[in-house]
Design an enzyme around this catalytic site. Structure first.
Site, PDB file in Angstrom:
ATOM      1  N   CYS A 162       0.826  -1.205   0.000  1.00  0.00           N
ATOM      2  CA  CYS A 162       0.000   0.000   0.000  1.00  0.00           C
ATOM      3  C   CYS A 162       0.866   1.263   0.000  1.00  0.00           C
ATOM      4  O   CYS A 162       1.600   1.498  -0.946  1.00  0.00           O
ATOM      5  CB  CYS A 162      -0.990  -0.012   1.154  1.00  0.00           C
ATOM      6  SG  CYS A 162      -2.377   1.123   0.890  1.00  0.00           S
TER       7      CYS A 162
ATOM      8  N   ARG B 155     -15.634   3.369  12.384  1.00  0.00           N
ATOM      9  CA  ARG B 155     -14.795   4.324  13.111  1.00  0.00           C
ATOM     10  C   ARG B 155     -14.936   5.717  12.528  1.00  0.00           C
ATOM     11  O   ARG B 155     -15.128   6.697  13.252  1.00  0.00           O
ATOM     12  CB  ARG B 155     -13.336   3.873  13.043  1.00  0.00           C
ATOM     13  CG  ARG B 155     -12.335   4.810  13.710  1.00  0.00           C
ATOM     14  CD  ARG B 155     -10.946   4.579  13.134  1.00  0.00           C
ATOM     15  NE  ARG B 155     -10.856   4.984  11.733  1.00  0.00           N
ATOM     16  CZ  ARG B 155      -9.890   4.608  10.909  1.00  0.00           C
ATOM     17  NH1 ARG B 155      -8.932   3.795  11.319  1.00  0.00           N
ATOM     18  NH2 ARG B 155      -9.889   5.038   9.651  1.00  0.00           N
TER      19      ARG B 155
ATOM     20  N   GLU C 254      -4.063  -8.996   2.959  1.00  0.00           N
ATOM     21  CA  GLU C 254      -3.899  -9.543   4.310  1.00  0.00           C
ATOM     22  C   GLU C 254      -5.042  -9.153   5.242  1.00  0.00           C
ATOM     23  O   GLU C 254      -5.164  -9.700   6.357  1.00  0.00           O
ATOM     24  CB  GLU C 254      -2.569  -9.079   4.913  1.00  0.00           C
ATOM     25  CG  GLU C 254      -2.537  -7.652   5.428  1.00  0.00           C
ATOM     26  CD  GLU C 254      -2.380  -6.612   4.333  1.00  0.00           C
ATOM     27  OE1 GLU C 254      -2.405  -5.406   4.663  1.00  0.00           O
ATOM     28  OE2 GLU C 254      -2.241  -6.987   3.154  1.00  0.00           O
TER      29      GLU C 254
ATOM     30  N   SER D 154      -7.948   0.404   0.484  1.00  0.00           N
ATOM     31  CA  SER D 154      -8.373   1.501   1.351  1.00  0.00           C
ATOM     32  C   SER D 154      -7.310   2.586   1.264  1.00  0.00           C
ATOM     33  O   SER D 154      -6.333   2.576   2.006  1.00  0.00           O
ATOM     34  CB  SER D 154      -8.532   1.018   2.802  1.00  0.00           C
ATOM     35  OG  SER D 154      -8.892   2.097   3.643  1.00  0.00           O
TER      36      SER D 154
ATOM     37  N   HIS E 209      -4.627  -4.625  -0.009  1.00  0.00           N
ATOM     38  CA  HIS E 209      -4.440  -5.234   1.310  1.00  0.00           C
ATOM     39  C   HIS E 209      -5.038  -6.643   1.356  1.00  0.00           C
ATOM     40  O   HIS E 209      -6.020  -6.889   2.072  1.00  0.00           O
ATOM     41  CB  HIS E 209      -5.108  -4.371   2.388  1.00  0.00           C
ATOM     42  CG  HIS E 209      -4.374  -3.126   2.717  1.00  0.00           C
ATOM     43  ND1 HIS E 209      -3.224  -3.100   3.475  1.00  0.00           N
ATOM     44  CD2 HIS E 209      -4.634  -1.839   2.378  1.00  0.00           C
ATOM     45  CE1 HIS E 209      -2.806  -1.854   3.615  1.00  0.00           C
ATOM     46  NE2 HIS E 209      -3.630  -1.068   2.956  1.00  0.00           N
TER      47      HIS E 209
ATOM     48  N   LYS F  66     -12.061   8.552  -2.012  1.00  0.00           N
ATOM     49  CA  LYS F  66     -11.310   7.446  -1.429  1.00  0.00           C
ATOM     50  C   LYS F  66     -11.651   6.125  -2.111  1.00  0.00           C
ATOM     51  O   LYS F  66     -12.828   5.814  -2.347  1.00  0.00           O
ATOM     52  CB  LYS F  66     -11.604   7.346   0.068  1.00  0.00           C
ATOM     53  CG  LYS F  66     -10.805   6.265   0.788  1.00  0.00           C
ATOM     54  CD  LYS F  66     -11.067   6.284   2.282  1.00  0.00           C
ATOM     55  CE  LYS F  66     -10.213   5.237   2.987  1.00  0.00           C
ATOM     56  NZ  LYS F  66     -10.398   5.273   4.463  1.00  0.00           N
TER      57      LYS F  66
END
Length: 310
Positions: free
Chosen positions: A142, A249, A237, A192, A235, A163
């Protein structure tokens, strides 16, 4: 795969509950085997979450992997306790005379800043320079991939209008390269981020080869120097709830955050997210360990300079 860690690392207990074999230092000492030495430069704020995700991703191979967690000294972590860092992490100055079979440089929440504005940028440049002689293969993830592309090849990053957040479809571009061995023609992976690298900039560098990309998410995976440098934009993972936690969040903070794409069933955030990327994520990390770390490193590892004939 036996992952070798310190016996009291918090992630160890969670992995064992998932039936992942994690070997502590005492047991590893009694095995007559040369483990693969992997360092993880963890730049993420929630370091324990990242530890668990990466260790889980490295667990699908018969190789024994000896893990060393690294942290930077030019930045003070605000979301991970000093006691955890002091107990489980080392600084670059402590390992710079050593050689590692592989290094993973994680992402970091600093992508909206210029590289030179990041407080640990010079320290990171020193580490990336060190990898040229002391690491067989480096996996940049990333923002770590953006930083690596900029440092090694001068490739800039660009801000996105919105985003990139969710699970996106990608297409394999070069099936003959071992890093994507076992991949389907199309696969899903999480993203992300607020910035991107342009495919045309990467293609303009002869040393770089794009292995997978997406119509929506752009370049996902690129490789250079016969696998000594790997750049991973997404990502794979991430666990099932990583994007869910990030979304909720940011909602609580009152931020203008859109629903993650292709993530919640019927786009309902109260429903359990579908896990659509784990198999290809596991294949990617296993292929990296096998073809670019294990099979490239001699039993008595002296330096990568000897491996590449420099």
């Amino acid at each position: 795969m036996p992952i070798r860690t310190q016996s009291d690392l918090p992630a160890k207990e969670i992995l064992e509950k998932e039936n992942i074999f994690v070997m502590d230092e005492n047991r590893a000492m009694h095995q007559d085997i040369r483990p693969i030495r992997i360092a993880i430069l963890n730049l993420m704020p929630l370091k324990e979450d990242t530890e668990l995700q990466i260790l889980r991703s490295l667990s699908n191979t018969p190789l024994q992997v000896d893990i060393t967690f690294l942290t930077v000294t030019s930045h003070e972590s605000k979301h991970t306790s000093k006691s955890h860092l002091n107990k489980f992490y080392q600084t670059f100055s402590c390992v710079k005379e050593q050689c590692f079979d592989g290094l993973i440089i994680t992402g970091a929440p600093v992508e909206m800043m210029e590289f030179e504005e990041v407080d640990y940028w010079q320290e990171l440049c020193g580490i990336m320079d060190w990898t040229k002689t002391n690491v067989t293969s480096t996996l940049h993830v990333c923002w770590g991939a953006q930083a690596g592309l900029f440092y090694h090849y001068g490739i800039p990053k660009y801000k996105l209008e919105q985003k990139l957040f969710g699970i996106y479809e990608h297409r394999v571009m070069n099936r003959k390269v071992p890093l994507v061995r076992g991949f389907d023609d199309y696969f899903m992976a999480p993203h992300s981020r607020n910035t991107k690298n342009r495919a045309e900039d990467i293609k303009a560098v002869r040393e770089l080869t794009i292995l997978a990309e997406s119509e929506e998410a752009g370049v996902f995976l690129a490789i250079a120097d016969e696998g000594r440098k790997v750049f991973l934009m997404g990502h794979p993972e991430y666990d099932r709830y990583t994007l869910d936690k990030e979304y909720k969040r940011d909602q609580k903070k009152g931020l203008n955050i859109a629903l993650p794409r292709n993530y919640y069933p019927n786009d309902c955030p109260d429903m359990r997210p579908n896990l659509q990327w784990r198999s290809h994520g596991n294949a990617l990390y296993s292929n990296w360990l096998n073809y670019y770390v294990y099979q490239q490193t001699p039993y008595d590892f002296i330096s990568t300079a000897g491996i590449v004939g420099k």
